[in-house]
Each structure stands twice: as structure tokens, then as C-alpha cells.
Design an enzyme around this catalytic site. Structure first.
Site, PDB file in Angstrom:
ATOM      1  N   ASP A 320       1.537   2.663  48.308  1.00 24.00           N
ATOM      2  CA  ASP A 320       0.189   2.863  48.814  1.00 24.00           C
ATOM      3  C   ASP A 320      -0.285   4.283  48.502  1.00 24.00           C
ATOM      4  OD1 ASP A 320      -2.034   1.848  50.546  1.00 24.00           O
ATOM      5  OD2 ASP A 320      -1.440   3.558  51.774  1.00 24.00           O
ATOM      6  N   GLU A 349      -1.188   2.507  43.774  1.00 21.64           N
ATOM      7  CA  GLU A 349      -2.594   2.860  43.634  1.00 21.64           C
ATOM      8  C   GLU A 349      -2.676   4.252  43.002  1.00 21.64           C
ATOM      9  OE1 GLU A 349      -5.078   1.008  47.232  1.00 21.64           O
ATOM     10  OE2 GLU A 349      -3.430   2.276  47.923  1.00 21.64           O
TER      11      GLU A 349
END
Length: 637
Positions: A320, A349
Site C-alpha cells: 500500500d 501503488e
């Protein structure tokens, strides 16, 4: 040569010693029937408190830990403590430590358990599913509660880890064709009260509390520390038996809060980044951000990920807000995982949610992927080219007939690598290739953190809201682009059953009525599941769609002349060793029929008008080929 050998050996010895030190630093509780040793890395002397229960009541014993090396404190308590609970306290509030491996209800106290007793029958024979190349993966992102909570699921273990052990769930995944399940955060998070299992509560789980313990609300008894661990392992075991990999979503970039976090209560200011004025940096958008470049957090991330791999047999990680972490730490993670199993897949990400108090050029952003071999990043380029920008739910993209996005879509189809026919000056976000290999790009059009595809199409294309046939055509066209791209394909659970979330963009704490999957849709829209399954299995059956190497993609992927809202490409000369000589893929987002020229000859149609069949849907002659509006055509010779 001897000098080089000695140097290499000394470097290896140093790395080994550092790894051993890190392992010891985070091994906070060591149990045996005769005694239990507690250890904490902290700047001042901790007090150990022992409890009979995981919540409530007073400590029945207090123990002062004694110094044992630099900032390390230990205490050994005689007797069998199995089933007891503990906390540490350096004067900033009680904590189970930073690396608790078992906790009581709501995670406030660590639990003394024998980890061997959490292994389901046959666990010693469980193995990660072999992977030749990440290009072979087909990733399915799901939230435990979404997947199984609705009565229409027919699953018995609603909202639980064990739902993914049920034959109906396994059969659904296998029939769809996915071979990797990405589970949203399943470590112990803070936002759900585990003491109230009968009260409907919902959260995605991006609010970490204890990073190395499974979340209790997905278990049948959060009060029993071994239960959640065993049920998580049973889930992994069942998926592995079905040939499905398990990818864990990890959120090391921030904690639920800063002041009351286990990090801050254990070693203040050692795990977080701060601005020049002393305030917490907020690159996560959650009020704090961790400092992966600092020794404790760096080592913590490495040891935590290795722990999930070794103890829970995890096959991969989705990181994340990877852009909050530094490049060196991500490369060190890749190196450490390679030493265990090189096929463990790592992607994340490639952005942050705000400005970080660390030099931008040292952060693991999407543009830094060339500096991180073996690590992939989500492609917002292909996502937003297809459906429209993340910043505006009502603005359409290629699917809505917006011209000028064709080059962005081409870049995504090629896997965001350097390709002679892709002009990166015309790509929406990345103005140069960010992937050294196509396996460094995650190809997708929707995920949990956004509108699902149906809602986005309805919000940005007015006709799709009122014309169900158009909605379905565009849905299928979008996924055709994803699953025929050379990147690693990724889909949100429920898209195969035309899922909607009633237009909610950020449903992180919305009720089940918003987030649930309606399994009745499988009967209402059988053509959608059939198309998804056919498309996925077409990809799996043909290496041309997943060549996995940039040199092969440049050699065998050829784009045909672009038209407005139409992309066509050829996978030529038995690409990737495919049995089909030439494969043509044409994606027409126009409402009207379009024509395109291909070499003359006899072709077999395998995808047209919302149908996919590898064995063939019919034959056609080359030359000028007609492609229906808002549809894909795939044919081969």
C-alpha cells in the site's frame, strides 16, 4: 580474484549478521513449556505485565526487564505461561510490542501460545504454488466480508477466512480462471470491534494495529488467539490445494494513529518521519507516515514480510502506498524474498497520498520502478485511459468515446516498456517508460479503492446508466484490454458478476448493503461471467498474451495504425512460442462499426460480439475487417 572473493564473503557475512540481529530484535516472546522469554528493543527499561485474559482485569504479575545489549531488555518467566497474555510498558502506555505474533481480542495484549498448535492438519506439506513468471498470474482482489457476506453467496462461513475454504468459493475462482487471490488487509486492524461479532461492522482494514497477527473479526473467535491463526492458515492451505496463490495486502506506510501506536509506545520517534518543524509528516494522508529508511522501520518491514512468507506461506505482497517507502528498502525486501523463493511476487501503488518528508527521488514511486528490478507497480495510465481520470468520476475515457488516449492505451498494452511504436510524449501520465519488463506493470481498470467498473461507467457515460446492453458491452471491452495486455492482469472481485456499489466511490466503511457481492447476478447476467472466464482462459492458454520479457514484446507485438477510439495490434510469428502464428486484437470503443485492414488470408474468430471461445466462433477472410461498435474482435491464422 581472491580479493574479490574475500570482499564478497565479508559482505555476505555482514548481511547475515545484520539479519540475525534484526530477527532477534523483533523476537519479542519465545515460549517453551518450562519458561517464556520476553525481549523488547526500547530506549528505556520496560515493565512486563502478565494477565489471565486478553481484555479486562488487572495484571497478576509485573516483571522488570533487564538490560541485555544496546537498547535491548529481557526477562525470563519460569513455568508454563501458555494461554496467558502480556504487555510491555516503558511509561507511554501498555503495548503488546511491535512484533506480537498472537494477541487477544482487539489486539491490546500479546498472547503466549505455542505456534505449532496453530497448524492445521497437513500444514507441513503445504507449498506455495509454483510460478514460472509473474506474467502467468491473474490476480483477483477481494475483501473477505464482501465476498461471502450476502445470503446469495450460498457460503456458510459468511465474512470469514473459512469462506475461502468452501468448495463453492473454490469452484467459482477456478471456473473464472484466476490463479492468485489478493486479500485486502488481513492483519489485525483497529477500526472493527472484535468483541462485537454480531454487530455489522465494515472497514477495508487500512488502519494497522498489529502487523503480524491475522485480523480477529474474520475469525470465529477473536478471544481465542490461536483460532484466527489456524483459520487463516486453513484458508491459505485450501487455496494452495486448488492451485491458487495468496497475496497479502500490507500497509507499512502508516499506523491507525501515531501517539497510541505500538511503535511509539515501544520506541518513540524511531519509526516515523517528521517535518523540519517537528510535526509528523503525512505522505500517507492518514496523519502519519513511517520512515522506511530508518533502521528500525527498515528492518521491521523486512522481518515482517519474511514472517508472513515463512509462517503463513504467503505467495506475494501488494504494498500500500509504496511511494511512501524508500527505494533501497524495497530492493532489500526483494533481495530477502529472493533468498526464500524468487517467485514471491511484490507489487504496489507507485505513489503517495501527500508530500513525504524524504527526498522524492529516493522514494519508490512509479517512475522509480526501473531502479527496482522484480517489483511491479499499478498502471494508472491504462486504467484512466480506459475509463477516465481518478480525479473526476464523471469524466469518461476511451470507453466513453474520448479521443487522444490511444497512445496511453498502447503503452499499457505493451506493459509500459520502451516500445518503438509507443510515443510516450502523448501518454497521459508517464512521459517515459517506467517498466524494464512488462511484469513490472499491473494492468487493471478497477480496484477496491475507487468506483467499481459498473459505477464508473454509469457515472461517466450517461447512456450506460440507462442502457444495460451498452453497460455490459463497455464492461467487457474494458477487461479485454486488461487481459490482452502484456502486464500482469488484475481485477476487482465481483466485476465478473456485474457488481455495483450504488455509486459510492470510497466505500471503506460503507455497510454491507453497499459493498456486498450479489451472487444472484451470476444468473441474471451469465454472459458476463462467461466472457470473463473465456477471456482469462484464452490468456492462460496462449503465451502470446503473456510473453513476460520486454525483448519478446518489442519483437512480437506490433500496433496497427490508430484510429480515433480504436486500437488494434498483432501478436506475430508465434509470439512467446504460441501455436497460433498471428493473433489480431481490435478494440473499438466507438458506438458505430469500424473497419480495419489486415493481411489477406483465412482467420478463425475467437472473440466477437461479447463472446469468447478459443475453439472458434467462425471463420472470416482477411483484408478489410469490420468490428462492431463498443466491442472487441480477436482472430488468428
Amino acid at each position: 580474484m581472491k580479493i574479490k572473493y574475500k570482499l564478497a564473503a565479508s559482505v555476505a557475512a555482514f548481511i547475515f549478521s545484520q539479519n540475525v540481529a534484526a530477527q532477534q530484535r523483533f523476537n519479542e516472546m519465545t515460549y517453551s513449556p518450562s519458561e517464556t522469554t520476553f525481549r523488547l528493543n526500547a530506549p528505556s527499561k520496560p515493565t512486563l505485565r502478565l494477565y489471565e485474559a486478553g481484555r479486562g482485569g488487572k495484571a497478576y504479575k509485573k516483571v522488570k526487564l533487564m538490560p541485555n545489549g544496546d537498547n535491548t531488555w529481557t526477562a525470563t518467566v519460569k513455568g508454563d505461561l501458555k494461554g496467558k497474555f502480556y504487555t510491555f510498558d516503558i511509561g507511554r502506555g501498555e503495548t503488546p510490542g511491535v512484533f506480537a505474533k498472537a494477541v487477544g481480542c482487539n489486539g491490546g495484549r500479546g498472547a503466549v501460545i505455542d505456534m505449532k498448535e496453530t497448524n492445521p492438519a497437513g500444514w507441513e506439506n503445504d507449498r506455495r504454488v509454483p510460478t514460472k513468471s509473474p506474467a502467468d498470474l491473474v490476480i483477483y482482489e477481494l475483501h473477505h466480508r464482501d465476498f461471502s457476506i450476502d445470503p446469495s453467496s450460498g457460503l456458510m462461513h459468511k465474512g470469514k477466512y473459512l469462506a475461502l475454504t468452501e468448495q463453492k468459493a473454490i469452484d467459482h475462482l477456478k471456473k473464472l480462471g484466476v490463479n492468485a487471490v489478493h486479500i485486502l488487509p488481513s492483519f489485525d486492524f483497529a477500526s472493527v470491534d472484535e468483541s462485537k461479532p454480531d454487530v455489522p461492522q465494515y472497514n477495508w482494514g487500512y488502519d494497522p494495529l498489529n502487523y503480524n497477527v491475522p485480523e480477529g473479526s474474520y475469525s470465529y473467535d477473536a478471544n481465542l488467539p490461536t483460532r484466527r491463526i489456524m483459520e487463516f492458515k486453513q484458508m491459505v492451505q485450501a487455496l494452495h490445494k486448488a492451485g491458487i496463490r495468496v497475496i497479502l495486502d500490507v500497509v507499512y506506510n502508516h499506523t491507525f494513529d501515531l501517539a497510541n501506536s505500538n511503535f511509539e509506545r515501544t520506541y518513540p520517534k524511531a519509526y516515523y518521519r517528521y517535518n523540519a518543524d517537528g510535526t509528523p509528516s503525512n505522505g500517507s494522508g492518514c496523519g502519519n507516515e513511517t520512515a522506511s529508511e530508518r533502521p528500525l522501520m527498515h528492518d521491521y518491514m523486512l522481518e515482517s514480510m519474511k514472517y508472513w512468507v515463512n509462517e503463513y506461506h504467503i505467495d506475494g505482497f501488494r504494498v500500500d502506498l509504496m511511494g511512501v517507502h524508500d527505494i533501497q528498502t524495497m530492493n532489500d525486501i526483494r533481495r530477502e524474498l529472493n533468498a526464500i523463493a524468487p517467485e514471491i511476487f511484490v507489487y504496489g501503488e507507485g505513489w503517495s497520498a501527500g508530500s513525504c518528508a524524504y527526498p522524492h527521488e529516493k522514494l519508490a514511486m512509479k517512475a522509480a520502478v526501473p531502479q527496482m528490478p522484480g517489483i511491479a507497480a499499478f498502471s494508472d495510465d491504462i486504467r484512466d485511459a480506459l475509463r477516465g481520470p481518478f480525479s473526476d468520476d464523471h469524466k469518461p475515457g476511451f470507453l466513453g468515446g474520448v479521443t487522444g488516449l490511444e497512445e496511453s492505451l498502447k503503452a499499457g498494452i505493451a506493459g509500459m516498456i520502451d516500445h518503438p511504436q509507443v510515443d510516450y510524449s502523448k501518454v497521459n501520465y508517464s512521459k517515459k517508460p517506467y517498466a524494464l519488463e512488462p511484469t513490472q506493470m499491473i494492468s487493471y481498470v478497477s480496484c477496491h479503492d475507487d468506483m467499481c467498473l459498473v459505477d464508473r461507467l454509469k457515472a461517466s457515460i450517461p447512456e450506460a446508466e440507462y442502457d444495460e446492453n451498452e453497460l455490459i458491452r463497455l464492461n467487457l471491452l474494458a477487461q479485454t484490454a486488461v487481459f490482452t495486455s502484456q502486464g500482469v492482469p488484475f481485477m476487482l472481485a465481483g466485476e465478473e458478476m456485474l457488481r455495483n456499489k450504488k455509486g459510492v466511490h470510497n466505500s471503506f466503511n460503507s455497510p454491507d448493503s453497499i459493498n456486498h457481492l450479489d451472487w444472484n447476478n451470476l444468473k441474471t447476467y451469465p454472459q458476463v461471467f462467461k466472457y470473463y472466464s473465456g477471456l482469462i482462459n484464452l490468456r492462460k492458454a496462449h503465451p502470446a498474451f503473456r510473453m513476460g520479457r520486454a525483448d519478446l514484446v518489442r519483437k512480437h507485438l506490433e500496433f496497427l495504425p490508430v484510429q480515433d477510439c480504436l486500437i488494434a495490434f498483432r501478436l506475430k510469428d508465434h509470439a512467446g512460442g504460441d501455436k497460433w502464428k498471428n493473433i489480431y486484437i481490435i478494440l473499438n470503443a466507438n458506438k458505430e462499426l469500424r473497419t480495419i485492414n489486415i493481411p489477406k488470408g483465412q482467420y478463425t474468430i475467437v472473440c466477437a460480439n461479447g463472446e469468447v471461445n478459443e475453439a472458434g466462433l467462425g471463420e472470416m477472410e482477411g483484408g478489410e475487417v469490420m468490428v462492431d461498435g463498443q466491442s472487441a474482435l480477436i482472430l488468428h491464422d
